[in-house]
Design an enzyme around this catalytic site. Sequence first.
Site, PDB file in Angstrom:
ATOM      1  N   ASP A 244       0.849  -1.183   0.000  1.00  0.00           N
ATOM      2  CA  ASP A 244       0.000   0.000   0.000  1.00  0.00           C
ATOM      3  C   ASP A 244       0.892   1.244   0.000  1.00  0.00           C
ATOM      4  O   ASP A 244       2.108   1.160   0.174  1.00  0.00           O
ATOM      5  CB  ASP A 244      -0.960  -0.045   1.216  1.00  0.00           C
ATOM      6  CG  ASP A 244      -2.189   0.820   0.998  1.00  0.00           C
ATOM      7  OD1 ASP A 244      -3.222   0.556   1.640  1.00  0.00           O
ATOM      8  OD2 ASP A 244      -2.125   1.761   0.184  1.00  0.00           O
ATOM      9  N   GLU A 450     -10.407   7.174   4.714  1.00  0.00           N
ATOM     10  CA  GLU A 450      -9.334   6.562   5.524  1.00  0.00           C
ATOM     11  C   GLU A 450      -9.277   7.163   6.924  1.00  0.00           C
ATOM     12  O   GLU A 450     -10.319   7.349   7.569  1.00  0.00           O
ATOM     13  CB  GLU A 450      -8.009   6.685   4.768  1.00  0.00           C
ATOM     14  CG  GLU A 450      -8.044   5.977   3.407  1.00  0.00           C
ATOM     15  CD  GLU A 450      -6.676   5.823   2.789  1.00  0.00           C
ATOM     16  OE1 GLU A 450      -6.509   6.223   1.630  1.00  0.00           O
ATOM     17  OE2 GLU A 450      -5.775   5.286   3.449  1.00  0.00           O
TER      18      GLU A 450
HETATM   19  C1  GLC Z   1      -4.382   4.384   0.103  1.00  0.00           C
HETATM   20  C2  GLC Z   1      -5.278   3.230   0.510  1.00  0.00           C
HETATM   21  C3  GLC Z   1      -5.450   2.187  -0.569  1.00  0.00           C
HETATM   22  C4  GLC Z   1      -5.304   2.834  -1.938  1.00  0.00           C
HETATM   23  C5  GLC Z   1      -3.879   3.318  -2.054  1.00  0.00           C
HETATM   24  C6  GLC Z   1      -3.637   4.042  -3.393  1.00  0.00           C
HETATM   25  O1  GLC Z   1      -3.633   4.815   1.201  1.00  0.00           O
HETATM   26  O2  GLC Z   1      -4.946   2.545   1.704  1.00  0.00           O
HETATM   27  O3  GLC Z   1      -6.743   1.616  -0.400  1.00  0.00           O
HETATM   28  O4  GLC Z   1      -5.573   1.879  -2.946  1.00  0.00           O
HETATM   29  O5  GLC Z   1      -3.506   4.183  -0.990  1.00  0.00           O
HETATM   30  O6  GLC Z   1      -4.341   5.241  -3.420  1.00  0.00           O
END
Ligand code: GLC
Length: 583
Positions: A244, A450
Amino acid sequence: TPEDVKKYGIGSVLSGGGSAPASGNTMADWENRINELKQAAIESRLGIPLLYGVDAVHGNNNIYGTTVFPHNIGLGAAHDEQLMTQIGEVVAEEVRAAGVQWTFAPTLGNAQNERWGRTYECFNEDAGEVAVLGAAYIRGLQGEKGTEKYLDEDHVLACAKHFIGEGYTTGGTNQGNVDMTEEEFDALLDSGLLDPYTAALDEGVLTVMISYNSVDGVKCHENKHLIQEVLKDQLGFQGFVVSDYNAIQQTSGKNYKEQVRLSLDAGVDLFMEPYTWQDSMQAIIDLVESGEISMDRVDDAVSRILRVKFEAGMFEEEIGGTHEKELGEQVGSEDHRALARQAVRESLVLLKNDIVKDNQTIMQALQNMDNLIVAGSAGDDIGKQCGGWTITWQGATGNTTKGTTIFSGLKAAMDKKGGTVNYSANGVFTDSDKKVDAAIVVVGENPYAESSGDRSAGQLKLPASDISTIKQIENSHPDTPIILVLTTGRPIAIADYVNDQHIKGIVNAWLPGSEGEGVADVLLGDKDFVGTNPITWTWYPQDITSKYTDTSKVLYPVGYGLKKVEKTGNFTTIDDPNVVDLG
Ligand code: GLC
């Protein structure tokens, strides 16, 4: 830049939430930029095609004018497998139209504590239900495995995320810790938590994103037991594992090279390191040269990535071809929006439905009313009804993209019936002495994504402005039945409204997306409610942590949802025998 892609042989590029091309946020801006990067990859030393990924989590929600579907919690309430697959098909087309071949969706978490800011990205609290809907969604996004459609030019690579345990952190803290020993967590995996991933693998998913959370204090991004032993060895995952966003920098490595080593050794194959990508490349070279990472491990990661690119037809992909243009003509089309409107209808959950007159429920009486008023900040605000991950990462209130608001749908329906309906966000109406048959008050959470959505139990309630709008209507229209329509990403404190005899109806619309007129199809049209509650809803958020052990704390269990003809039980106290226990 394209020069970087060519010089360094970069294999994948992403747009994080809200990261649009510098030239602008139209489909053409995206297509032009991505095709430049793809062309540069072809001209690199090895000429391996570029993979571009975005967070199309409820439509191609990054780009202005696309079809924005209800967020996953609403789709969980709808619980319609066929609809999920159809949504996946449309999302895939609107993503491919931009030249993007990979979406970081679906989230396969199962939220246990709605204090968590990513609750709305989950379909249900139950992993078994998540498995069913996640697989159906992947089938639509990718095309059915074993058929001609699988990963063809109308479909995209899906991404099963976030592996694993994100919904179980203490206090619902995003990226937090799951307070279980490895043995306890393994037992949880075997008791069903792995089911969504097993189902996703069976459906032919080829990418898995690792979760920020830790288990027993060990970050998933350095957990070799979970990634290598469970996902790759035990489940036999043959695709690639992606980290991630900057997540490896949360691992225990004392420096960046050590963080890369820990994650690479644990089983991460592709690194989402948007700001330190050069350092991560150099770290891998140094780690192999020093023998800390074997060439076999790098070969395994590279072959997995190449296997996915071959499976996804990327070596045959026409860059910016005519088919991409054809798909572009369907972006935000009537048909696509009609599907999103159907999803809105099916996601609505009728929570309260009191008898108002002639032994009719409020939802029955509403069909024959001629004069309505609509109030509330979420009534005429497309940004608010879309929620996070819309145009920008966090989303925003206001007229952020194309579509219909809840009020515009209600107005169209009343115009058609020859009735009247007026709107006031704060509930102040100049002609307040005019007879009104009912007041529809549309209120809810302001957009977040988030960790920005993490709340204390005491914060899980309507914004103060919405609370005062409800009071304003109650004071200015003392004899008018009120219907509350909630736009929330999760259960919030509504006990006061459940017990408030002035409020005759409560509907949760969750985060409906761009086609808000789907709400009017049910409230004022001939469609009935079919949605059911996807996450155990307590009377008070302070009781969230005991909701699975003490049913007396539960206001609405999973599966609860009334039809227009079904009247509410008169919930007056927490332990009221009427509290529906669907078992
Ligand atoms: C974010 C999220 C993830 C996402 C990634 C790219 O922090 O945790 O779900 O796909 O970064 O944006």
